[in-house]
Every structure is written in C-alpha cells, then in structure tokens.
Scaffold this active site. Structure first.
Site, PDB file in Angstrom:
ATOM      1  N   TYR A  26       0.832  -1.499  -0.153  1.00 50.50           N
ATOM      2  CA  TYR A  26       0.095  -0.240   0.055  1.00 50.50           C
ATOM      3  C   TYR A  26       0.678   1.210  -0.387  1.00 50.50           C
ATOM      4  O   TYR A  26       0.625   2.911   0.929  1.00 50.50           O
ATOM      5  CB  TYR A  26      -0.664  -0.050   1.373  1.00 50.50           C
ATOM      6  CG  TYR A  26      -1.867   0.823   1.219  1.00 50.50           C
ATOM      7  CD1 TYR A  26      -3.035   0.816   0.234  1.00 50.50           C
ATOM      8  CD2 TYR A  26      -2.066   2.041   1.861  1.00 50.50           C
ATOM      9  CE1 TYR A  26      -4.532   2.036  -0.124  1.00 50.50           C
ATOM     10  CE2 TYR A  26      -3.587   2.616   2.006  1.00 50.50           C
ATOM     11  CZ  TYR A  26      -4.268   2.926   0.952  1.00 50.50           C
ATOM     12  OH  TYR A  26      -5.497   3.980   0.945  1.00 50.50           O
ATOM     13  N   GLY A  27       1.742   0.830  -0.577  1.00 46.34           N
ATOM     14  CA  GLY A  27       2.875   2.050  -1.191  1.00 46.34           C
ATOM     15  C   GLY A  27       1.695   3.105  -2.195  1.00 46.34           C
ATOM     16  O   GLY A  27       0.544   3.887  -2.220  1.00 46.34           O
ATOM     17  N   SER A  28       3.217   3.897  -2.827  1.00 51.08           N
ATOM     18  CA  SER A  28       2.886   4.786  -3.928  1.00 51.08           C
ATOM     19  C   SER A  28       1.829   4.267  -4.943  1.00 51.08           C
ATOM     20  O   SER A  28       0.942   4.412  -5.744  1.00 51.08           O
ATOM     21  CB  SER A  28       4.175   5.517  -4.543  1.00 51.08           C
ATOM     22  OG  SER A  28       3.611   5.783  -5.843  1.00 51.08           O
ATOM     23  N   SER A  52       1.713  -3.967   9.909  1.00 49.68           N
ATOM     24  CA  SER A  52       2.387  -2.444   8.756  1.00 49.68           C
ATOM     25  C   SER A  52       2.012  -1.502   9.242  1.00 49.68           C
ATOM     26  O   SER A  52       0.329  -1.254   9.642  1.00 49.68           O
ATOM     27  CB  SER A  52       1.660  -2.817   7.410  1.00 49.68           C
ATOM     28  OG  SER A  52       2.043  -2.408   6.985  1.00 49.68           O
ATOM     29  N   HIS A 109       6.045  -4.231 -13.074  1.00 48.17           N
ATOM     30  CA  HIS A 109       7.703  -4.068 -13.262  1.00 48.17           C
ATOM     31  C   HIS A 109       8.362  -5.727 -12.951  1.00 48.17           C
ATOM     32  O   HIS A 109       7.760  -6.359 -12.943  1.00 48.17           O
ATOM     33  CB  HIS A 109       8.388  -3.455 -11.658  1.00 48.17           C
ATOM     34  CG  HIS A 109       9.857  -2.939 -12.491  1.00 48.17           C
ATOM     35  ND1 HIS A 109      10.248  -3.103 -13.929  1.00 48.17           N
ATOM     36  CD2 HIS A 109      11.014  -2.914 -11.989  1.00 48.17           C
ATOM     37  CE1 HIS A 109      11.312  -2.677 -13.487  1.00 48.17           C
ATOM     38  NE2 HIS A 109      12.680  -2.683 -12.348  1.00 48.17           N
ATOM     39  N   ASP A 192      13.974  -0.073 -18.577  1.00 45.14           N
ATOM     40  CA  ASP A 192      13.251   0.434 -17.380  1.00 45.14           C
ATOM     41  C   ASP A 192      13.956   0.403 -16.354  1.00 45.14           C
ATOM     42  O   ASP A 192      15.280   1.688 -16.144  1.00 45.14           O
ATOM     43  CB  ASP A 192      12.332  -0.025 -16.584  1.00 45.14           C
ATOM     44  CG  ASP A 192      12.034   0.365 -15.491  1.00 45.14           C
ATOM     45  OD1 ASP A 192      11.662   2.085 -15.597  1.00 45.14           O
ATOM     46  OD2 ASP A 192      12.312   0.617 -13.878  1.00 45.14           O
ATOM     47  N   SER A 253      16.742  30.999 -24.015  1.00 44.81           N
ATOM     48  CA  SER A 253      16.990  32.086 -24.482  1.00 44.81           C
ATOM     49  C   SER A 253      17.822  31.770 -26.144  1.00 44.81           C
ATOM     50  O   SER A 253      18.243  30.798 -25.544  1.00 44.81           O
ATOM     51  CB  SER A 253      17.864  32.816 -23.587  1.00 44.81           C
ATOM     52  OG  SER A 253      19.451  32.257 -23.334  1.00 44.81           O
TER      53      SER A 253
END
Length: 332
Positions: A26-28, A52, A109, A192, A253
C-alpha cells in the site's frame, strides 16, 4: 518498430466482476491501484504484513485489509506492488502456496519475472500493467477522469485470456482512458533499468555533481554552482516534459539554445555513448541484475556506503542551505 496501443473501447471491465483482486502493498502504486479499482466497482483487498503502518490507512480509505497470505489465498488476481528486492521472499513465503489454476499473478515492473527471481507455476496467468507515472499521479488523474498511460505485457497465458484480463485491470485503474502500450516483460525491464541508470537517476546525478565540482574547482562559489547546475534543472525538465526538446529550446534564450547545440555533443561524446552501450549490455546479459541481487543478499553494504557518501557531498550540504531560503519547498 510499431507498437499497439489500447484504449477504453478495447477493454471490458466486466471481465473482472465477481473476481477478487489482491493488491499486495500500500505504498505509492499500491494505494492508487487499490483505490482506483475500488472506485471502478471492483472487489479489492489489500494484502499487508501484520503490524504494517499502512494497515490503518488502508482501512480508513474504505478498503478491506488482510494479511498477504489470506489475501493471496482468497484472491483470483494478485498484483505485486512491493519493492523489487522484497518480492521474491514474500512470494515464496506468502503467495506461492496459493498459486493454482485459474489465478493471475500481476506486476507493475518485470524485474523479478524477467530475471527468474519469481517462477510462477505454468497453470497461472502472469501479466503486467505498469503505469508510467508515480502513484499520486495515477490516483489524481483517475479522479479527474483523465488517466495515466501504462504498459501492458503477458508473460504466461495459461487461461487464453490473460491479455484481456490485464486490459480490464488497466481500465480499472484508469490507464486505458489515456492509452496502454503493449510490450513484453523483457523490453519493459531492460528499458526501465537502462533509463534509470543512463539518464533519469545515474546520468543526471553524475552530470549535476560533476558540473558542480567543475565550477567549484575553478574557484566559483558553491552557491552559484548549485543554482546553475542543479536548482535550475527543474525548469528545463518541466519544459521538456511539457513539449519535448524542441519546446524547451523554443522557451530558453537563443544563447542557451546555441550552447545546447555546440556543447552538448562535447559532454555526451562517443565515449559516453559507448559507456551507455555497455550499461545496456550488462542489463541485457543479467550482469547488473545479478550484482544487485547479490548486494541485497549480502545486506547491502556497498549500497548503504554509496548512499552515505553521496549524502555527505558538498552539493547536498550547500543545497540544503539554499533550499532553506525557498519557503515554497517546505514540506516537500
């Protein structure tokens, strides 16, 4: 190489009705996936270890919470959203005993699947839905009805409909409203890791640090070096993020743009290009992954030493002092 992109019309959320989805962690990403799926009307449970700190937070968000073992046992689909280095042990201890025909094991991932740290039984589906943004963005864009682009991949299709189920999951977190690109576990993992090492983390960090050191060694105040080589980087990155390199060059610039064309190739020369090729070869061969796995098995002595050394660099010391002058950064 052409890619296939899927959108809302290509995904059927109904495929997931009546199936329990376990979000492990239950992280990010974990909180975003769990809340988005719940808001999409799906049956979601969050799997956490007993004690937790996230347990109460998930419950207060209206989510069902149970141990990883119980969540894995009861769920039809299990999404692994804990850090790469903890997945193997957690899978073997708490999830593998519940793997049986008809279940789906999912990832955001591909590291542990591609490098064979987790080897699921052949009778389960193995797929990936990887949002291309941090969890708070995945959640916020979902609530705004926009969605975050994502990658989708299937490693193992025991059921014959693993891709359809993965696309339904992607729709459940809002990704198909933005677009979901089909890939493979191998391609996602290798690109990745390469992006993180050559540009996003390793390349940028080394470039900033080396430029800072060059100015300080030449006798310029470290405060000026920090502003020019680190602080203003965000301004440039934001322009690139918004409209690519051409928009960045349009926005700066003419002097800066001319310096881009004339000095960029001197910094990133053929030697650097070959170094990048070697980084990619080490990733593709598994050499880098093997070293990282062994580092974790040894208790991370080199990792922690490098972290400590970098935190003590003059760039960090000066930066902390200068950021104290910027009240808009407080609380970040």
């Amino acid at each position: 190489m052409a890619v296939t992109i899927y959108y809302d019309a290509d995904a059927d959320l109904g495929r997931l009705k009546g199936r329990k989805i376990a979000i492990i962690g239950y992280g990010s990403q974990g909180h975003a996936h769990a809340l988005n799926l719940k808001d999409s009307g799906l049956d979601v449970v969050v799997g956490l270890y007993t004690g937790s700190r996230s347990w109460e937070a998930a419950q207060q968000a209206g989510l069902e919470v149970m141990t990883v073992e119980d969540a894995a046992s009861r769920a039809d689909m299990i999404m692994m959203l804990v850090p790469d280095q903890t997945q193997k042990d957690l899978y073997e201890r708490a999830i593998r005993p519940s793997m049986r025909s008809g279940k789906t094991l999912m990832f955001a991932h591909g590291f542990n699947i591609h490098f064979n740290q987790i080897v699921p039984p052949p009778e389960v589906d193995v797929s990936m839905v990887a949002p291309k943004g941090p969890g708070h963005i995945v959640r916020r864009l979902f609530t705004e009805g926009v969605g975050t682009p994502a990658l989708v991949a299937v490693q193992q299709d025991a059921s014959g409909h693993a891709r359809d189920d993965a696309l339904a999951y992607a729709k459940g977190i809002g990704a198909t409203s933005a677009g979901v690109i089909e890939t493979t576990f191998q391609a996602e993992t290798e690109t990745d890791l390469f992006g993180e090492q050559s540009v996003l983390c390793g390349g940028v960090s080394a470039l900033v640090r080396t430029a800072f050191e060059t100015l300080v060694e030449a006798g310029y105040p470290p405060e000026l070096a920090y502003f020019e080589c680190c602080h203003e980087l965000k301004l440039i990155v934001d322009l690139i993020y918004q409209g690519g390199l051409s928009y960045m060059r349009y926005s700066v610039s003419d002097t800066a743009e001319y310096g881009d064309y004339t000095s960029g190739p001197k910094v990133i020369d053929e030697h650097v290009r070959e170094s990048m090729r070697q980084i990619l070869r080490d990733i593709q061969s598994g050499t880098w992954a093997r070293n990282w796995i062994l580092e974790n098995q040894a208790g991370r002595p080199n990792f922690y030493a490098m972290r400590r050394r970098e935190a003590e660099h003059e760039l960090e010391v000066v930066g902390k002092k200068l950021r104290a002058m910027m009240p808009w950064l407080k609380g970040k």
